[in-house]
Scaffold this motif. Structure first.
Motif, PDB file in Angstrom:
ATOM      1  N   PRO A 157       4.599 -25.174  16.280  1.00 57.84           N
ATOM      2  CA  PRO A 157       5.947 -24.660  15.960  1.00 57.84           C
ATOM      3  C   PRO A 157       6.409 -24.982  14.555  1.00 57.84           C
ATOM      4  O   PRO A 157       7.354 -24.358  14.058  1.00 57.84           O
ATOM      5  CB  PRO A 157       6.832 -25.347  17.014  1.00 57.84           C
ATOM      6  N   ALA A 158       5.782 -25.943  13.893  1.00 59.16           N
ATOM      7  CA  ALA A 158       6.208 -26.269  12.528  1.00 59.16           C
ATOM      8  C   ALA A 158       5.819 -25.176  11.537  1.00 59.16           C
ATOM      9  O   ALA A 158       6.344 -25.140  10.421  1.00 59.16           O
ATOM     10  CB  ALA A 158       5.600 -27.600  12.086  1.00 59.16           C
ATOM     11  N   GLN A 159       4.930 -24.280  11.952  1.00 54.34           N
ATOM     12  CA  GLN A 159       4.471 -23.229  11.051  1.00 54.34           C
ATOM     13  C   GLN A 159       5.434 -22.045  11.054  1.00 54.34           C
ATOM     14  O   GLN A 159       5.785 -21.522  12.107  1.00 54.34           O
ATOM     15  CB  GLN A 159       3.071 -22.761  11.462  1.00 54.34           C
ATOM     16  N   ARG A 160       5.826 -21.626   9.869  1.00 55.05           N
ATOM     17  CA  ARG A 160       6.662 -20.443   9.679  1.00 55.05           C
ATOM     18  C   ARG A 160       6.141 -19.682   8.459  1.00 55.05           C
ATOM     19  O   ARG A 160       6.661 -19.806   7.359  1.00 55.05           O
ATOM     20  CB  ARG A 160       8.128 -20.820   9.482  1.00 55.05           C
ATOM     21  N   PRO A 161       5.087 -18.911   8.638  1.00 55.13           N
ATOM     22  CA  PRO A 161       4.446 -18.270   7.485  1.00 55.13           C
ATOM     23  C   PRO A 161       5.364 -17.301   6.750  1.00 55.13           C
ATOM     24  O   PRO A 161       6.194 -16.608   7.346  1.00 55.13           O
ATOM     25  CB  PRO A 161       3.256 -17.540   8.108  1.00 55.13           C
ATOM     26  N   LEU A 162       5.180 -17.277   5.450  1.00 56.75           N
ATOM     27  CA  LEU A 162       5.784 -16.273   4.585  1.00 56.75           C
ATOM     28  C   LEU A 162       4.755 -15.168   4.345  1.00 56.75           C
ATOM     29  O   LEU A 162       3.577 -15.333   4.648  1.00 56.75           O
ATOM     30  CB  LEU A 162       6.191 -16.898   3.243  1.00 56.75           C
ATOM     31  N   PHE A 163       5.206 -14.061   3.783  1.00 58.20           N
ATOM     32  CA  PHE A 163       4.303 -12.941   3.524  1.00 58.20           C
ATOM     33  C   PHE A 163       4.454 -12.496   2.069  1.00 58.20           C
ATOM     34  O   PHE A 163       5.569 -12.235   1.617  1.00 58.20           O
ATOM     35  CB  PHE A 163       4.607 -11.762   4.454  1.00 58.20           C
ATOM     36  N   SER A 223       7.215  -6.911 -11.439  1.00 63.89           N
ATOM     37  CA  SER A 223       6.430  -6.325 -12.526  1.00 63.89           C
ATOM     38  C   SER A 223       4.937  -6.362 -12.226  1.00 63.89           C
ATOM     39  O   SER A 223       4.184  -5.502 -12.687  1.00 63.89           O
ATOM     40  CB  SER A 223       6.714  -7.065 -13.839  1.00 63.89           C
ATOM     41  N   GLN A 224       4.497  -7.352 -11.437  1.00 66.96           N
ATOM     42  CA  GLN A 224       3.084  -7.450 -11.078  1.00 66.96           C
ATOM     43  C   GLN A 224       2.745  -6.658  -9.821  1.00 66.96           C
ATOM     44  O   GLN A 224       1.574  -6.529  -9.477  1.00 66.96           O
ATOM     45  CB  GLN A 224       2.683  -8.911 -10.878  1.00 66.96           C
ATOM     46  N   GLY A 225       3.748  -6.147  -9.113  1.00 67.91           N
ATOM     47  CA  GLY A 225       3.481  -5.272  -7.977  1.00 67.91           C
ATOM     48  C   GLY A 225       3.384  -5.961  -6.648  1.00 67.91           C
ATOM     49  O   GLY A 225       2.549  -5.572  -5.823  1.00 67.91           O
ATOM     50  N   PHE A 226       4.210  -6.954  -6.382  1.00 69.97           N
ATOM     51  CA  PHE A 226       4.240  -7.571  -5.057  1.00 69.97           C
ATOM     52  C   PHE A 226       5.626  -8.137  -4.793  1.00 69.97           C
ATOM     53  O   PHE A 226       6.454  -8.252  -5.712  1.00 69.97           O
ATOM     54  CB  PHE A 226       3.171  -8.665  -4.918  1.00 69.97           C
ATOM     55  N   SER A 227       5.892  -8.463  -3.535  1.00 69.21           N
ATOM     56  CA  SER A 227       7.194  -8.993  -3.143  1.00 69.21           C
ATOM     57  C   SER A 227       6.997 -10.072  -2.087  1.00 69.21           C
ATOM     58  O   SER A 227       5.910 -10.206  -1.505  1.00 69.21           O
ATOM     59  CB  SER A 227       8.093  -7.870  -2.602  1.00 69.21           C
ATOM     60  N   LEU A 228       8.057 -10.818  -1.826  1.00 74.88           N
ATOM     61  CA  LEU A 228       8.031 -11.900  -0.841  1.00 74.88           C
ATOM     62  C   LEU A 228       8.865 -11.513   0.364  1.00 74.88           C
ATOM     63  O   LEU A 228      10.013 -11.071   0.222  1.00 74.88           O
ATOM     64  CB  LEU A 228       8.564 -13.193  -1.459  1.00 74.88           C
ATOM     65  N   ALA A 229       8.308 -11.680   1.556  1.00 77.27           N
ATOM     66  CA  ALA A 229       9.033 -11.458   2.812  1.00 77.27           C
ATOM     67  C   ALA A 229       9.060 -12.781   3.570  1.00 77.27           C
ATOM     68  O   ALA A 229       8.014 -13.393   3.807  1.00 77.27           O
ATOM     69  CB  ALA A 229       8.355 -10.379   3.649  1.00 77.27           C
TER      70      ALA A 229
END
Length: 433
Positions: free
Chosen positions: A304-310, A399-405
Motif C-alpha cells: 500500500p505504500a506504493q503510489r506510482p506516478l506516470f 517542450s520535450q514532449g511528455f507530461s506528468l500524471a
C-alpha cells in the motif's frame, strides 16, 4: 528703454519655465559659452592641425546567430571568402577542432533529434554526440537552435556504433527469450526520465554519475549507452537470468531500478512483485493497459505504500528489434487479452498497407506494438518530486514532449487504455456529435 528690457526679461522667464529641465540646462550652457572671454578660443587655433576624421567603415553584413542570440559584424568580402562554393556551407558553422576537444563546463542536456540522442550544452549551444570517441572525448556534431528548440547538425549522422544483429539468438541467452519481447528502448524514452533520476540523485546526495541504476532485463545492452549519454555512468545491465538471481538473493545493490520488461507471459507481474519487495524507487516502461490489470491492482493492495506516478509521452514510443530477431516477431495487442473495442478494430485497406511498412536502420527494425509510458514509484520522495516538477519542470517537459500524471485519472486520453471508462465516455460523446 528700461520698461522694454523688463518686458523682454519677463517673456524670456516665461518661455524658460515652459521648457523641460534638460532643455533649460542646454540653453543655459549656450549662454555661458557665448559669454566667454574674447581671448579664449572656441576651438583649435590656426596653428594647430585639426585631427582628420576616420575613414568611413567598410560595408559590413550583420550576421546574427539566432541560436544563441549573439551578434557580430565582419567585412562582406571576408564573409564571401569564408563560404564554401561547392557545398554552400558557411565555414563558421563547421565544427572547430579546438571546440570539439574542449570539455564544456556545466551540465549537458539530452535532446532527441530524428530518433537519435544528442547532448546539448545550452550555454554555448554546442551539440555533441551521445557517444564519446576512442580516447573519451566529446564529439561535436552541431548547434542548438534555442529559438526553435531544435538540433542543427553539421553533416550526416554517424551510424550507431552498437551492432543491431543478435548472433546466435536465442541460444546465446541463459534464459528463455521470446521474439516479441526482444526489443530495445529508444533513447527518447530515457531522456524523458533523466530529470527524475537527477532529482533522485540529489536527494541521495550523489552526483548523477554515481547513481546506481539496475536494469534486470537484457536485450543488447544499449540502455547502458543511452543512460551514460545522459550522465548516468553506473548502470548494471548484463546477460543473466534475473529470476534466478532473485531466487538466490544475489541481485546487485542499486539505488533505483529502471527497466523495460518483457510484456508477454507473467513478466510484468513478477517484476511488480519484486519492485514492491525491494523497497527502492523504480521506473518501469509498461503498456498503457497495465494499470487496469488485476495483477497491478493486487500489487498496490499488497504494497500500500506504493503510489506510482506516470510520465506520459505526447507521441508513442518506438522500440528497436534487432535484425536477427525482427523477422520472427508476430506482436499484437490482442495476444495479451487486451483487444481494443470493436469500433477500433476494423482497419481499412489503406491502414493495413501502412502497418506493413517498416523502418529499418543501424539500430534494427523500428516497431511500436503498444502505447506505453513510464510507471514511476518514488516512495517518500513522491510529494517532493511532484512539487518540484510543477514549479520548475512543467514547461521543459512540455517542450520535450511528455507530461506528468499523478494518477490513472490524469493520464491523457490519447494514452489511456481503450477500455478505460473515462476514455469510453469521451469516445461516446464524440460519436454522438
Amino acid at each position: 528703454m528700461g520698461a522694454v528690457v523688463q518686458r523682454k526679461r519677463a517673456a524670456q522667464e516665461e518661455a524658460d519655465a515652459e521648457l523641460a529641465p534638460q532643455q533649460l540646462k542646454k540653453r543655459r550652457r549656450k549662454k555661458k559659452k557665448a559669454k566667454r572671454a574674447p581671448g579664449q578660443p572656441d576651438g583649435p587655433s590656426d596653428g594647430v592641425t585639426k585631427q582628420q576624421s576616420p575613414p568611413p567603415p567598410t560595408k559590413t553584413t550583420k550576421r546574427k546567430n539566432k541560436k544563441c542570440g549573439n551578434e557580430r559584424r565582419e567585412p562582406q568580402q571576408e564573409r564571401a571568402a569564408r563560404r564554401t562554393p561547392a557545398a554552400g556551407i558557411d565555414v563558421d558553422d563547421a565544427p572547430d577542432e579546438e571546440e570539439g576537444r574542449a570539455e564544456p563546463e556545466g551540465e549537458l542536456v539530452g535532446r532527441v533529434h530524428q530518433g537519435e540522442l544528442f547532448l546539448v550544452h545550452e550555454p554555448t549551444c554546442a551539440v555533441y554526440d551521445s557517444a564519446r570517441d576512442d580516447i573519451g572525448r566529446l564529439v561535436l556534431r552541431g548547434r542548438w537552435d534555442a529559438s526553435r528548440k531544435a538540433v542543427k547538425l553539421f553533416g550526416p549522422a554517424a551510424p550507431n556504433p552498437v551492432d543491431s544483429s543478435t548472433p546466435g539468438w536465442p541460444d546465446s541467452f541463459p534464459f528463455a527469450v521470446a521474439a516479441d519481447d526482444h526489443c530495445e528502448t529508444s533513447a527518447e524514452a530515457y531522456a524523458h526520465i533523466a530529470h527524475v533520476l537527477r532529482h533522485l540523485a540529489a536527494h541521495l546526495r550523489k552526483p548523477p554519475a554515481e547513481l546506481r541504476i539496475y536494469d534486470p532485463y537484457f536485450c543488447r545492452g544499449t540502455v547502458v549507452q543511452h543512460l551514460a549519454a545522459l550522465g548516468f555512468a553506473r548502470v548494471y545491465n548484463r546477460k543473466e537470468d534475473f529470476y534466478a538471481r532473485v531466487a538466490s538473493g544475489t541481485t546487485p545493490p542499486f539505488d533505483v531500478l529502471v527497466t523495460n520488461p518483457p510484456y508477454s507471459e507473467d513478466h510484468v507481474e513478477r517484476l511488480l512483485r519484486f519492485c514492491g519487495q525491494c523497497g527502492r524507487p523504480w521506473l518501469a516502461l509498461l503498456p498503457n493497459y497495465v494499470y487496469r490489470k488485476d495483477y497491478y491492482k493486487r500489487a498496490l493492495v499488497d504494497f500500500p505504500a506504493q503510489r506510482p506516478l506516470f510520465i506520459v509521452p505526447a507521441k508513442r514510443y518506438y522500440y528497436w528489434a534487432p535484425k536477427g530477431v525482427s523477422g520472427q516477431r508476430v506482436s499484437s495487442s490482442a495476444t495479451e487479452g487486451n483487444a481494443a473495442p470493436a469500433d477500433t478494430l476494423a482497419p481499412t485497406k489503406k491502414a493495413t498497407q501502412k502497418k506493413k511498412r517498416t523502418h529499418t536502420s543501424a539500430q534494427g527494425e523500428r516497431t511500436s506494438p503498444f502505447i506505453s509510458f513510464w510507471y514511476c514509484e518514488l516512495g517518500e520522495l513522491r510529494s517532493d518530486y511532484v512539487k518540484w516538477f510543477q514549479s520548475t519542470q512543467r514547461d521543459e517537459a512540455a517542450s520535450q514532449g511528455f507530461s506528468l500524471a499523478r494518477g490513472s485519472m490524469q493520464i491523457p486520453l490519447h494514452a489511456m487504455d481503450a477500455w478505460d471508462p473515462i476514455k469510453r465516455k469521451a469516445r461516446d460523446r464524440e460519436r454522438r456529435r
